[in-house]
Design a protein around this motif. Structure first.
Motif, PDB file in Angstrom:
ATOM      1  N   LEU A   8      52.450  28.611  48.517  1.00 43.66           N
ATOM      2  CA  LEU A   8      52.018  29.840  48.317  1.00 43.66           C
ATOM      3  C   LEU A   8      52.299  30.226  46.755  1.00 43.66           C
ATOM      4  N   ASP A   9      53.246  29.948  46.267  1.00 46.66           N
ATOM      5  CA  ASP A   9      53.330  30.327  44.801  1.00 46.66           C
ATOM      6  C   ASP A   9      52.826  29.668  43.954  1.00 46.66           C
ATOM      7  N   VAL A  29      40.475  43.615  43.540  1.00 48.39           N
ATOM      8  CA  VAL A  29      41.934  43.307  44.161  1.00 48.39           C
ATOM      9  C   VAL A  29      42.569  44.675  44.689  1.00 48.39           C
ATOM     10  N   ARG A  30      42.330  45.774  43.825  1.00 44.97           N
ATOM     11  CA  ARG A  30      42.711  47.127  44.326  1.00 44.97           C
ATOM     12  C   ARG A  30      41.984  47.575  45.674  1.00 44.97           C
ATOM     13  N   LYS A  31      40.685  47.250  45.457  1.00 44.17           N
ATOM     14  CA  LYS A  31      39.863  47.786  46.611  1.00 44.17           C
ATOM     15  C   LYS A  31      40.354  46.917  47.943  1.00 44.17           C
ATOM     16  N   SER A  40      46.621  39.655  53.598  1.00 43.56           N
ATOM     17  CA  SER A  40      45.740  38.984  53.507  1.00 43.56           C
ATOM     18  C   SER A  40      45.759  38.146  51.997  1.00 43.56           C
ATOM     19  N   MET A  41      46.216  37.217  51.983  1.00 46.68           N
ATOM     20  CA  MET A  41      46.565  36.546  50.502  1.00 46.68           C
ATOM     21  C   MET A  41      45.255  36.081  49.858  1.00 46.68           C
ATOM     22  N   LEU A  42      45.361  36.121  48.491  1.00 51.28           N
ATOM     23  CA  LEU A  42      44.198  35.746  47.482  1.00 51.28           C
ATOM     24  C   LEU A  42      44.854  34.461  47.002  1.00 51.28           C
ATOM     25  N   PHE A  43      44.062  33.693  46.788  1.00 47.92           N
ATOM     26  CA  PHE A  43      44.235  32.403  46.035  1.00 47.92           C
ATOM     27  C   PHE A  43      44.073  32.469  44.673  1.00 47.92           C
TER      28      PHE A  43
END
Length: 169
Positions: A8-9, A29-31, A40-43
């Motif tokens: 994940l890091d 990203v803010r939205k 809900s992670m982003l890559f």
């Protein structure tokens, strides 16, 4: 000694990078945080803004093309005309899970089982890789009576936790 970073890091967007992000990416990203939340992670250090897919390719909002060997659908591709047609036909007929009786699941199971060795004669239907990993752990623990597993460091194995389960034979 340098600390080894987990998957994940190594592969995730960090909010610490929001100010370094392109303005359009930062706004998205803010939205996302407002509508989906932080769990809900982003890559990637700069997340990709994917707007469409075609066969083995993904395309971002700037038209840049990426070979998709990582996403959840590389086995059938994106927007393959035959797959889209088959899905549309099925959705126009019926869209249910496999907890009802329906001939379609039996036809599919028989066709798939015909491609496997005779000793593999049953299917367990899954929807996701996490669900598949969860079931594999349950089956292995039920068969062996043991709890331990070995996994590759910095690999993704899903977002589920296997509940304790009692097995009878």
């Amino acid at each position: 000694m340098e600390k080894v970073r987990g998957i994940l890091d190594q592969n995730a967007f960090s909010m610490a990078h929001i100010d370094k992000a392109d303005a359009r990416i930062g706004a998205l990203v803010r939205k996302r945080l407002e509508t989906v939340g932080p769990t809900s992670m982003l890559f990637y250090e700069e997340p990709l803004h994917i707007v469409r897919g075609e066969r083995v390719w993904l395309f971002d909002d700037q038209g840049k093309r990426y070979l998709d060997v990582y996403n959840n659908v590389p086995s059938i591709g994106h927007c393959h005309p035959r797959v889209v047609q088959a899905v549309a036909e099925q959705m126009g007929t019926l869209n249910v899970h496999n907890r009802y009786l329906h001939e379609g699941i039996h036809r599919y199971a028989e066709r798939l089982l015909d491609t496997l060795p005779h000793t593999l004669n049953r299917l367990v239907m899954m929807c996701t890789g996490s669900e598949s990993n969860d079931m594999a752990l349950r089956l292995a623990r039920g068969w062996t009576g043991r709890q331990g597993i070995i996994v590759t460091e910095a690999a993704y194995h899903g977002n589920t936790e296997v509940d304790p389960i009692l097995w009878t034979t």
